[in-house]
Structure formats: C-alpha cells, structure tokens
Design an enzyme around this catalytic site. Sequence first.
Site, PDB file in Angstrom:
ATOM      1  CG  HIS A  36      -0.389   0.092   2.527  1.00  0.00           C
ATOM      2  ND1 HIS A  36       0.424  -0.886   3.058  1.00  0.00           N
ATOM      3  CD2 HIS A  36      -0.474   1.057   3.491  1.00  0.00           C
ATOM      4  CE1 HIS A  36       0.800  -0.533   4.272  1.00  0.00           C
ATOM      5  NE2 HIS A  36       0.281   0.644   4.561  1.00  0.00           N
TER       6      HIS A  36
ATOM      7  CG  HIS B 224       0.266   4.359   4.783  1.00  0.00           C
ATOM      8  ND1 HIS B 224      -0.458   3.647   5.704  1.00  0.00           N
ATOM      9  CD2 HIS B 224      -0.550   5.366   4.365  1.00  0.00           C
ATOM     10  CE1 HIS B 224      -1.659   4.189   5.849  1.00  0.00           C
ATOM     11  NE2 HIS B 224      -1.737   5.232   5.038  1.00  0.00           N
TER      12      HIS B 224
ATOM     13  CG  ASP C 199       5.183   3.055   7.383  1.00  0.00           C
ATOM     14  OD1 ASP C 199       4.295   3.407   6.586  1.00  0.00           O
ATOM     15  OD2 ASP C 199       4.963   2.312   8.360  1.00  0.00           O
ATOM     16  CG  HIS C 200       4.317  -0.002   4.172  1.00  0.00           C
ATOM     17  ND1 HIS C 200       4.111  -1.305   4.543  1.00  0.00           N
ATOM     18  CD2 HIS C 200       3.924   0.756   5.226  1.00  0.00           C
ATOM     19  CE1 HIS C 200       3.608  -1.342   5.774  1.00  0.00           C
ATOM     20  NE2 HIS C 200       3.482  -0.100   6.198  1.00  0.00           N
TER      21      HIS C 200
ATOM     22  CG  HIS D 243      -3.886   0.291   6.945  1.00  0.00           C
ATOM     23  ND1 HIS D 243      -3.762   0.884   8.180  1.00  0.00           N
ATOM     24  CD2 HIS D 243      -2.730   0.570   6.279  1.00  0.00           C
ATOM     25  CE1 HIS D 243      -2.582   1.491   8.254  1.00  0.00           C
ATOM     26  NE2 HIS D 243      -1.942   1.325   7.111  1.00  0.00           N
TER      27      HIS D 243
ATOM     28  CG  ASP E 156       0.773  -1.221   7.802  1.00  0.00           C
ATOM     29  OD1 ASP E 156       1.667  -2.059   8.028  1.00  0.00           O
ATOM     30  OD2 ASP E 156       0.985   0.004   7.735  1.00  0.00           O
TER      31      ASP E 156
ATOM     32  CG  HIS F 218       4.078  -1.807  11.506  1.00  0.00           C
ATOM     33  ND1 HIS F 218       4.901  -0.733  11.760  1.00  0.00           N
ATOM     34  CD2 HIS F 218       3.390  -1.502  10.382  1.00  0.00           C
ATOM     35  CE1 HIS F 218       4.715   0.194  10.827  1.00  0.00           C
ATOM     36  NE2 HIS F 218       3.801  -0.246   9.975  1.00  0.00           N
TER      37      HIS F 218
HETATM   38 ZN   LIG Z   1       0.100   1.681   6.517  1.00  0.00          ZN
END
Ligand SMILES: [Zn+2]
Length: 257
Positions: A55, A57, A59-60, A113, A130, A168
Amino acid sequence: MNTITALSAFKDNYIWLISDLERKAAICIDPGDAMPVIEALTDIDCRLAAILITHHHWDHTNGLKHLKEYFDVPVYGPAIGQLPGVTHPCSDGDKVEIPELGLAFKVMQIPGHTLDHIAFYGDKRLFCGDTLFAAGCGRLFEGTAQNMVDSLASIAKLPKKTKIYPAHEYTITNLRFAETVEPSNIDIPIRLEKMHALRQESKPTLPVPLEDELATNPFLRIGEPKVKASICKHANEKLTEPAQLFSCLRRWKDAFI
Ligand SMILES: [Zn+2]
C-alpha cells in the site's frame, strides 16, 4: 531454497526479504527504507529481482526511488492510486511470478487500512502489510469498517497453516489488548509469554501461523460469543452487525495504551 528475513526499519517496521542464495537473487516487500535492503543484499551477495508493495504509506514505499537507482527491477504494487514507481499494477486475483526465485503469488485486494491495500499470497505465506497484525489489525485510515471486516474474512479463509507476514512489530501490545477483550481465553497469555521471550532476545515475533491468529486475535473473533459480549459491554449497547462490532473494537483499541 528460499530464505525469508525480517529487515528492521524505523521504529517497528519490517521489510521482508526473500532470498535464494544458490540463485543469488532476492525480492523485498514494502521497502520503506532502501539502506537495510541494500546492506542485506551486499551481505548475502544477491541481486534484487523485484519489489512488492502492499500500500502507499511512506513507511512501506520511501525506499523505492533509491532502490530503483541501484536495481532496474519490476515493482508490483496496487493498481488503485497509481503509486509512482509501480511498474506492474496489481488487482484482486492477479498472479505475480518471480521466475528468478521460482516464486508465484496471488494478489488479494484487502482494503480497510487504505483503499489501495493489497496482499501477496503464495506457497502458504501471506504478505499482508498493515491489514492483519499479530493479534491485531491496521487502523482504518481510508476504508470503512465493512471493508476491513470483508478483508479480514478473506484472510481467515486461507489454509490454517498459512504463515502471516505483517509489516510491523506490534505483537506484545496487541496481545495485552486481546487479554483485556477476552480474559477467559487461555491461549492469549500462553502466546504472550512465548512472544515476550522472543522480544527479550530482540527476535521478531513474526511470522505467525494463521491458526494462532484465529485463536487469539480479537479482530478475527468478533463472531465469538464471548468477544461479542465483551465489545457490547464496553460499548454499553447491544451490537449485532459485524461492521458495528468491528468499529467499536477498533475504537477501543485506538484508545488502548
Ligand atoms: Zn500503513
């Protein structure tokens, strides 16, 4: 033979690296940071064959640009949203093949999410970003409670021995919350103790078998009478619809410390 390694990034992210030392090739999933991937590839003397993204975001995905400067490889990611850097947009049911490692994944669309969220399922392994965490699930940033209920239901239908690879390390907090929701579930403290032992040795608590999730994850257990009763008691109202129960449980978790 494939080896799967959890590369730590930021505070609690894992970038999953699948490598084959004989073929000297590897793929990574959700590279929020390029450096841990580049360092790991150098250590094991492998070249990158592909990148998978669940996805949008940061941090990915933040490592994508830097990795592409080193490796001109296909990037498989969500078709929804047209994320920059994705060369192979994927939708529900698509097949992703990585011949360099003999890998094949089926794409699952699992919104909730985020709206673009996908997962990669293959060889009884699920890389789910996530959406599903060990003993928990992702927050609802873009999707609806019904989206997440449907997405979690599609994951719950996979074979029970499927190994789940979330992005995570949230397991201990999630299990503490699970204990609060379902104090009579004996499997939760047993699992919590095992996970504590891993964390004390600084080892990841992941991956986890789906059957452990089905036994202890409150977000997969909203249909269980005791979990339902606990949510209704917390909400102080009689809830019956899965989306209502999920919504209340998610809000309860959001406020849980
Ligand atoms: Zn995320």
